[in-house]
Design a protein around this motif. Structure first.
Motif, PDB file in Angstrom:
ATOM      1  N   SER A 117       0.845  -1.188   0.000  1.00  0.00           N
ATOM      2  CA  SER A 117       0.000   0.000   0.000  1.00  0.00           C
ATOM      3  C   SER A 117       0.883   1.242   0.000  1.00  0.00           C
ATOM      4  O   SER A 117       2.091   1.162   0.246  1.00  0.00           O
ATOM      5  CB  SER A 117      -0.914   0.012   1.229  1.00  0.00           C
ATOM      6  N   PHE A 118       0.260   2.397  -0.235  1.00  0.00           N
ATOM      7  CA  PHE A 118       1.012   3.652  -0.218  1.00  0.00           C
ATOM      8  C   PHE A 118       1.608   3.897   1.168  1.00  0.00           C
ATOM      9  O   PHE A 118       2.751   4.336   1.300  1.00  0.00           O
ATOM     10  CB  PHE A 118       0.106   4.813  -0.617  1.00  0.00           C
ATOM     11  N   ALA A 119       0.828   3.597   2.227  1.00  0.00           N
ATOM     12  CA  ALA A 119       1.328   3.777   3.595  1.00  0.00           C
ATOM     13  C   ALA A 119       2.522   2.867   3.865  1.00  0.00           C
ATOM     14  O   ALA A 119       3.490   3.266   4.520  1.00  0.00           O
ATOM     15  CB  ALA A 119       0.211   3.495   4.599  1.00  0.00           C
ATOM     16  N   ASP A 120       2.465   1.623   3.360  1.00  0.00           N
ATOM     17  CA  ASP A 120       3.595   0.702   3.521  1.00  0.00           C
ATOM     18  C   ASP A 120       4.862   1.275   2.904  1.00  0.00           C
ATOM     19  O   ASP A 120       5.948   1.219   3.494  1.00  0.00           O
ATOM     20  CB  ASP A 120       3.286  -0.646   2.875  1.00  0.00           C
ATOM     21  N   VAL A 121       4.714   1.821   1.706  1.00  0.00           N
ATOM     22  CA  VAL A 121       5.867   2.360   0.990  1.00  0.00           C
ATOM     23  C   VAL A 121       6.441   3.577   1.716  1.00  0.00           C
ATOM     24  O   VAL A 121       7.656   3.782   1.751  1.00  0.00           O
ATOM     25  CB  VAL A 121       5.483   2.704  -0.461  1.00  0.00           C
ATOM     26  N   GLN A 122       5.559   4.391   2.303  1.00  0.00           N
ATOM     27  CA  GLN A 122       6.046   5.536   3.076  1.00  0.00           C
ATOM     28  C   GLN A 122       6.979   5.083   4.200  1.00  0.00           C
ATOM     29  O   GLN A 122       7.967   5.759   4.510  1.00  0.00           O
ATOM     30  CB  GLN A 122       4.873   6.314   3.667  1.00  0.00           C
ATOM     31  N   TRP A 123       6.678   3.905   4.786  1.00  0.00           N
ATOM     32  CA  TRP A 123       7.488   3.438   5.902  1.00  0.00           C
ATOM     33  C   TRP A 123       8.853   2.934   5.464  1.00  0.00           C
ATOM     34  O   TRP A 123       9.758   2.781   6.293  1.00  0.00           O
ATOM     35  CB  TRP A 123       6.741   2.370   6.691  1.00  0.00           C
ATOM     36  N   ILE A 124       9.034   2.683   4.174  1.00  0.00           N
ATOM     37  CA  ILE A 124      10.370   2.330   3.687  1.00  0.00           C
ATOM     38  C   ILE A 124      11.322   3.492   3.935  1.00  0.00           C
ATOM     39  O   ILE A 124      12.487   3.309   4.308  1.00  0.00           O
ATOM     40  CB  ILE A 124      10.329   1.971   2.185  1.00  0.00           C
ATOM     41  N   THR A 125      10.829   4.703   3.756  1.00  0.00           N
ATOM     42  CA  THR A 125      11.626   5.902   4.024  1.00  0.00           C
ATOM     43  C   THR A 125      11.548   6.313   5.483  1.00  0.00           C
ATOM     44  O   THR A 125      12.560   6.595   6.128  1.00  0.00           O
ATOM     45  CB  THR A 125      11.153   7.059   3.125  1.00  0.00           C
ATOM     46  N   ASN A 126      10.330   6.343   6.037  1.00  0.00           N
ATOM     47  CA  ASN A 126      10.153   6.830   7.404  1.00  0.00           C
ATOM     48  C   ASN A 126      10.846   5.948   8.437  1.00  0.00           C
ATOM     49  O   ASN A 126      11.405   6.445   9.416  1.00  0.00           O
ATOM     50  CB  ASN A 126       8.656   6.921   7.730  1.00  0.00           C
ATOM     51  N   GLY A 127      10.812   4.609   8.230  1.00  0.00           N
ATOM     52  CA  GLY A 127      11.471   3.714   9.173  1.00  0.00           C
ATOM     53  C   GLY A 127      12.971   3.958   9.224  1.00  0.00           C
ATOM     54  O   GLY A 127      13.598   3.918  10.292  1.00  0.00           O
TER      55      GLY A 127
END
Length: 535
Positions: free
Chosen positions: A64-74
């Motif tokens: 999901s888009f939220a999952d992909v955001q966590w690739i950077t945010n994590g």
């Protein structure tokens, strides 16, 4: 007011005798710089290179888009939370050991990401990347501080800043080439051979440095309080665009962060060997350097976030072309960073830092005038001016922070410098993102109606605004070409109005930073760069 740069809890280090240049490989200053630069390059590159790979990862792993955001945010979250503690580990156990562990772990985590077949594993190993990157970054600065004589330290930090700036700005270019011609996995696999080279060079060249009076114990409660405080503030910044800046959850985390910071500051005045002696911040130049690093990152990384959308979604460029259009920024940083180090050595940091933020402010104000039809030459002028402004700030603020800290706290100071940049970048992306979202939400309905387009329902309006915030026209399959053209025009015009306001805010932040820069001065402890060392 006279600033106090020595730390109350630690004795001042006596001025050491002048060091003779190392004749062998181990401990050679310039070879040390080359070795640590390779490791630092991996960490800086991964901050931006992955952005280009995210769409391919999303498609391949069904994320999901939220999952992909966590690739950077994590990655940024773990990096920001652990930096200062990691710097303390280097001060305690030696910067060579922490650097080598950081390089090894970072490369291993990168390889594990490339072998992952689920988004949860990718995010997990990205968090590990951030933790090992946190070990690596302040250790690199500690090694430079301890290896180079004072008169050459600024030049070394200039080259170090050049590597970070070039890697950060060059990430989209390399990422575009790898994703388009190899695979998204190659974006991570490339760190493995680079890490091996950095490890081998480090084993042969790096010389362990640890101050004689470095603290022998760990402030466990201080580490916990600071980690929770950093986590809460970065988490609030990351989640604010989703929760809303007025959300109760956002302010609960902000309040928790403030409480933990206050408790941390109080505890540090009581513990025998604190994680960050509060006397460190009695140095006005050091404190100004930290604030300056935050403001610079807000303006630079926050503004750059929208530029990539502008180039790819408004101008329709491929990832590689968008990266190439940022070459004036990258090239100017490569050229200007070592030059800035030389100028700062001759004149001190105050005027170059203020001048750098002035150029940055002018560049951001200039970028606020970009339109849908702006040509490459005009873009290049503003991008080059931005690179020219950032170079002395990256170099000078680093020297001010690390140079105004005692040698036994060089790792903590390096962590403080990097943490300030990570928080500033996260804050810039979130705050300028909120400015963009607000402007788009306010302007889109009027622009939509003025173009004679059919009215949108509440849900449709929200979805359209989300698309326009990244420069994507909210068109549907089967729409007539005339309607598609109108929607595209409205979307791009509205995006440009939002980006223009965001760049104006970034320019205002850079203007404030000019005055902060005037509070800086050369580190009074820089002459102790090579003293008090265990080998």
């Amino acid at each position: 007011m006279t600033s106090q740069t020595a730390v109350d809890q630690a004795p001042r280090i006596p001025e050491p005798p002048a060091k003779a240049p190392s004749k062998g490989l181990r401990g050679h200053p310039w070879l040390t710089l080359f070795s640590v630069a390779i490791g630092v390059m991996m960490v800086a590159l991964d901050g931006t290179i992955v952005a280009i790979a995210n769409p391919a990862i999303q498609k391949d792993l069904g994320a999901s888009f939220a999952d992909v955001q966590w690739i950077t945010n994590g990655y940024f979250l773990s990096l920001a939370v652990a930096l200062i503690t990691a710097g303390k580990l280097g001060d305690r156990f030696g910067h060579r050991q922490t650097f080598l562990i950081g390089v090894t772990g970072f490369a291993a985590a990168s390889g594990a990401i490339g072998l992952s077949h689920s988004i949860s594993l990718v995010v997990t190993f990205r968090v590990l990347q951030g933790l090992f990157g946190a070990l690596l970054m302040p250790a690199a600065l500690g090694l430079l501080r301890a290896t180079f004589p004072a008169e050459k330290l600024n030049m070394a930090i200039g080259l170090w800043g050049m590597v970070i700036g070039a890697s950060t700005a060059g990430g989209p270019i390399l990422g575009g080439v790898l994703v388009e011609h190899v695979s998204w996995q190659s974006v991570f696999f490339i760190n493995v051979p680079v890490g091996v080279v950095a490890l081998l060079l480090g084993v042969v060249i790096l010389k362990n440095h640890r101050a004689e009076n470095a603290p022998r114990s760990f402030d466990i409660l201080g580490i916990l309080l600071l980690s929770v405080a950093m986590f809460c503030v970065v988490w609030a910044i990351i989640q604010a665009p989703t929760w809303g800046w007025g959300s109760e959850k956002t302010w609960i985390f902000i309040a928790a962060s403030l409480i933990c910071f206050v408790l941390f500051a109080f505890w540090e005045t009581k513990v025998k060997e604190p994680l960050i002696p509060m006397g460190l911040f009695r140095s006005v130049p050091l404190s100004a350097g930290v604030v300056l690093m935050v403001l610079m990152a807000i303006a630079f990384l926050g503004g750059l976030f929208f530029v990539t959308f502008y180039l790819q979604n408004v101008h329709g460029m491929k990832a590689i072309d968008a990266g190439l259009h940022l070459l004036p920024l990258t090239g100017m940083m490569i050229v200007a960073s070592p030059l800035a180090g030389w100028v700062i050595t001759k004149t001190g940091p105050r005027i170059p830092l203020a001048g750098g933020m002035l150029f940055t402010a002018v560049a951001m104000f200039g970028m606020s005038t970009l339109t849908v039809d702006t040509g490459s030459l005009t873009m290049s002028i503003w991008f080059a001016l931005l690179g020219l402004g950032l170079a002395p700030v990256m170099v000078g603020a680093t020297e001010v922070i690390v140079g105004n800290a005692p040698i036994e706290l060089s790792g903590v100071a390096g962590g403080l410098q990097q943490a300030a940049m990570q928080i500033g970048g996260s804050l810039g992306t979130a705050v300028l993102g909120a400015v963009m979202a607000s402007k788009v939400t306010n302007d889109l309905p009027g622009n939509w109606t003025a173009a004679g387009l059919p009215p949108l329902t509440g849900a449709q309006a929200g979805q359209a605004a989300e698309a326009v915030q990244v420069g994507i026209p909210p068109v549907q399959k089967g729409m007539p070409a005339e309607i598609v053209a109108k929607i595209t025009q409205v979307a791009h015009d509205t995006f440009m109005s939002g980006m223009g306001l965001a760049c104006l805010v970034a320019g205002g932040v850079a203007t404030v930073a000019i005055f902060v820069a005037l509070l800086t001065k050369r580190g009074e402890n820089a002459d102790a760069a090579g003293g008090g060392v265990h080998v």
